[in-house]
Motif scaffolding. Structure first.
Motif, PDB file in Angstrom:
ATOM      1  N   TYR A  85      -0.040   4.670   4.199  1.00 58.16           N
ATOM      2  CA  TYR A  85      -1.129   3.689   4.193  1.00 58.16           C
ATOM      3  C   TYR A  85      -2.398   4.290   3.593  1.00 58.16           C
ATOM      4  O   TYR A  85      -3.089   3.648   2.809  1.00 58.16           O
ATOM      5  CB  TYR A  85      -1.395   3.156   5.601  1.00 58.16           C
TER       6      TYR A  85
ATOM      7  N   HIS B 226      -5.792  -4.477   2.961  1.00 56.22           N
ATOM      8  CA  HIS B 226      -4.612  -4.324   3.822  1.00 56.22           C
ATOM      9  C   HIS B 226      -4.350  -2.862   4.141  1.00 56.22           C
ATOM     10  O   HIS B 226      -4.200  -2.485   5.306  1.00 56.22           O
ATOM     11  CB  HIS B 226      -3.393  -4.953   3.144  1.00 56.22           C
TER      12      HIS B 226
ATOM     13  N   GLY C 278       9.217  -5.528   5.111  1.00 57.66           N
ATOM     14  CA  GLY C 278       9.377  -6.960   5.336  1.00 57.66           C
ATOM     15  C   GLY C 278      10.805  -7.356   5.653  1.00 57.66           C
ATOM     16  O   GLY C 278      11.057  -8.127   6.587  1.00 57.66           O
TER      17      GLY C 278
ATOM     18  N   LEU D 173       6.493  -2.338   0.859  1.00 60.91           N
ATOM     19  CA  LEU D 173       6.254  -3.557   1.631  1.00 60.91           C
ATOM     20  C   LEU D 173       7.531  -4.388   1.763  1.00 60.91           C
ATOM     21  O   LEU D 173       7.767  -5.009   2.803  1.00 60.91           O
ATOM     22  CB  LEU D 173       5.137  -4.377   0.995  1.00 60.91           C
TER      23      LEU D 173
ATOM     24  N   TYR E 277       4.755  -9.213   5.069  1.00 59.46           N
ATOM     25  CA  TYR E 277       4.999  -8.035   4.239  1.00 59.46           C
ATOM     26  C   TYR E 277       5.830  -8.377   3.007  1.00 59.46           C
ATOM     27  O   TYR E 277       5.561  -7.904   1.907  1.00 59.46           O
ATOM     28  CB  TYR E 277       5.706  -6.941   5.036  1.00 59.46           C
TER      29      TYR E 277
END
Length: 131
Positions: free
Chosen positions: A110, A81, A18, A14, A51
């Motif tokens: 994911y 999420h 991000g 993440l 993120y």
């Protein structure tokens, strides 16, 4: 289950997403076909902030007891999420005739995190010690 490893791995993934979205919104928006409008840059930067914030949450909580009733909001947020993200990407993949390998890899990441957080959600952290 080693929740520290899962939390660390999700935090790193993440954080990379991000930081990339925060510092390269124009390039990434062009790459995925959104164009280089001010609105797309703003949305990409806001998504990057989201993120990165989630990454910091996971990083800070990685040493805590996680599972069962412990840190349930954290687990539910991560599971939601990754599960909703995986389902959305899978739905998008079904409408693309020739998807890129990056999108397939993203879907796999994911889906793996969704399954791992679902397992953490239903398992009590003491189950491994009693088995």
């Amino acid at each position: 289950m080693n929740t520290k490893l899962i939390m660390t791995a999700s935090a790193v993934c993440l954080a990379v997403a991000g930081v990339s979205l925060s510092f390269f919104p124009n390039e990434l928006a062009n790459y995925i076909g959104l164009g280089s409008t001010k609105t797309s840059q703003l949305v990409m930067q806001a998504l990057g902030a989201l993120y990165f914030g989630f990454a910091m949450l996971n990083w800070m909580a990685k040493g805590s007891i996680i599972g069962g009733i412990y840190n349930k909001p954290l687990v539910v947020a991560n599971m939601s999420h990754f599960l909703i993200g995986a389902l959305a990407i899978i739905k998008g993949l079904m409408s693309i005739s020739n998807p890129s390998y990056q999108l397939v890899i993203l879907t796999g990441v994911y889906a793996i995190f969704a399954v791992l957080f679902a397992i953490i959600f239903i398992r009590h952290p003491g189950n491994e010690a009693n088995a």
